[in-house]
Motif scaffolding. Sequence first.
Motif, PDB file in Angstrom:
ATOM      1  N   TRP A  41       2.661   1.643  -3.447  1.00  0.00           N
ATOM      2  CA  TRP A  41       0.917   2.244  -4.698  1.00  0.00           C
ATOM      3  C   TRP A  41       0.944   3.996  -4.104  1.00  0.00           C
ATOM      4  O   TRP A  41       0.553   4.183  -5.057  1.00  0.00           O
ATOM      5  CB  TRP A  41      -0.273   1.370  -3.767  1.00  0.00           C
ATOM      6  N   THR A  58      -8.576  -2.326   2.902  1.00  0.00           N
ATOM      7  CA  THR A  58      -7.435  -3.175   2.454  1.00  0.00           C
ATOM      8  C   THR A  58      -7.761  -4.301   4.459  1.00  0.00           C
ATOM      9  O   THR A  58      -8.520  -4.198   4.340  1.00  0.00           O
ATOM     10  CB  THR A  58      -6.220  -2.333   2.463  1.00  0.00           C
ATOM     11  N   LYS A 110       0.813  -1.131   0.132  1.00  0.00           N
ATOM     12  CA  LYS A 110       0.290  -0.040   0.104  1.00  0.00           C
ATOM     13  C   LYS A 110       0.822   1.445   0.010  1.00  0.00           C
ATOM     14  O   LYS A 110       0.493   2.313  -0.707  1.00  0.00           O
ATOM     15  CB  LYS A 110      -0.969  -0.100   0.963  1.00  0.00           C
TER      16      LYS A 110
END
Length: 560
Positions: free
Chosen positions: A17, A50, A14
């Motif tokens: 990203w 998530t 994450k």
Amino acid sequence: MFDPDDLAEIREAKREWEAETLSPTLDRFGEREEQFTTDTGGQDVDRLYTPEDVADVDYEEDVGFPGEEPYTRGVYPTMHRGRLWTMRQYAGMGTAAETNERFNYLIDQGSSGLSMAFDLPTQMGYDSDAAMAAGEVGKSGVAIDSLQDFERVFDGIPLDEVSTSMTINAPASVLLAMYVAVGDRQGVDREALRGTIQNDIMKEYIARNLYIYPPEESMRLITDIFEFCTAEVPNFNTISISGYHIREAGSTAAQEVAFTLGNGIEYVQAAIDAGLDVDEFAPQLSFFFNAHNNILEEVAKFRAARRMWAKIMEERFGAENPKSKQLKFHTQTAGSTLTAQQIENNVVRVAYQALAAVLGGTQSLHTNGKDEALSLPTEQSVRTALRTQQILAHESGAADTIDPLAGSYYVESLTDGVEEEAFGILDEIDERGGMLDAVKSQWVQRQIQDTAFERQREIEEGERVIVGVNEFEVDDEPQVDLESVSEEEEQAQVERLEELRQSRDTEAVDSALDALREAARGDDNVMPYIVDAVKAYATVGEICGVFREEFGEYQPGSAL
């Protein structure tokens, strides 16, 4: 739910990203809002969810399986795969004869349950010829003065074949007695009667103000109904603990859950204090929630409410019967979201709200007519609203699997968020001495009013878009056919009432009302006496008049 090593990898992915993909896009385009929330005063909505957001969720403890504790995924093992929700359409059309016609129309169109709306005088315990009733007879629903009107409403409708929901509160005992009396006249075994009376006086003090008697006396009537139905009408839901009107008054989703379950706690405790066994009456409790516009928040709200009620019934009240812990609920789409402007848009709003209710596992559903922002719905509007449910049931696939949004990182996180906030509110209610004291002090009302005020400010200042109202407006609105009740119809109802008073056995009426008065003064359950009174054709106003004289009328205190 996830291995710590897996979570560490997801956390690192994450971060990559965010740095490599998200950041350049944000620098170039930004986002629509600086902060997203589900609603005014609602849950914060993160950009992305998530496995990290559900790392603390234990599947068996927090989610589980349908038909098993904690009932997050539904109260029945097969849910809508086994049996579709009951499709109800709210109807009450001025006179008893018109309501009978509408009920038969709905049954012919495929409605699987009836939902009965009453006019304002009936809801306040007045007869149609009372001074307080002038100009309101038949306006917001059917006018019911006596058993004669109820017999007209259900003429040709066998009560052992339909389920009837009645939106009635302060005079709920009287209307239930009439339903039982009609069933008796039809030769229907009382155990075969199915349906629900709203009978939720707490939310009247909070949101609607259609109360008559003081809270303590109102609670006595409710517990008498619990006891009577447990013994006499065991398949009839004795109360529909209603968050619907709390949400209509302006609450958040979490407040709707907290205040509704808070009212439920108050009713259960009152019944236990009256000597009733929790596992005898609790299975007949039902709930009534609003389906608002934010689909995912509404689904999370329904899931959280089920899980919370199972915990409350077991931990607070020691309930052992699984049915005592199952939160079964009816849903109605949100009347407060309907707009007078571009009323065709209301069909879309209602469809999305109905989808949320079905995805959230409702047992029963009413879909509003598009014109209910303006009047009682027309026959065409009611048909479209019913067809919305039928398309949802048979064409959308939404009912083909159970709790289809379970496992969504967002929905599971949101379910936890609604539950956490709602339990926090319940803790504060406990600190204030319980729901009854919190209502008497006006604390609950102020919480709702503050949210409603902020939401209206957002609309007026353009921060919240209402399609067709403050954005995407049109200059000319088409003419709309609306239902209405004429002065002649009101006068005809009054004349029928006068004829009844002249033709009935006055001595039998007086005797029944005297017996009811003695029961109200003592400790006897008043329900059998009310049944006797309605069978003698005593009127709603006369029966409620006895209670007004014996119990007094509630005068709310000023806000503290």
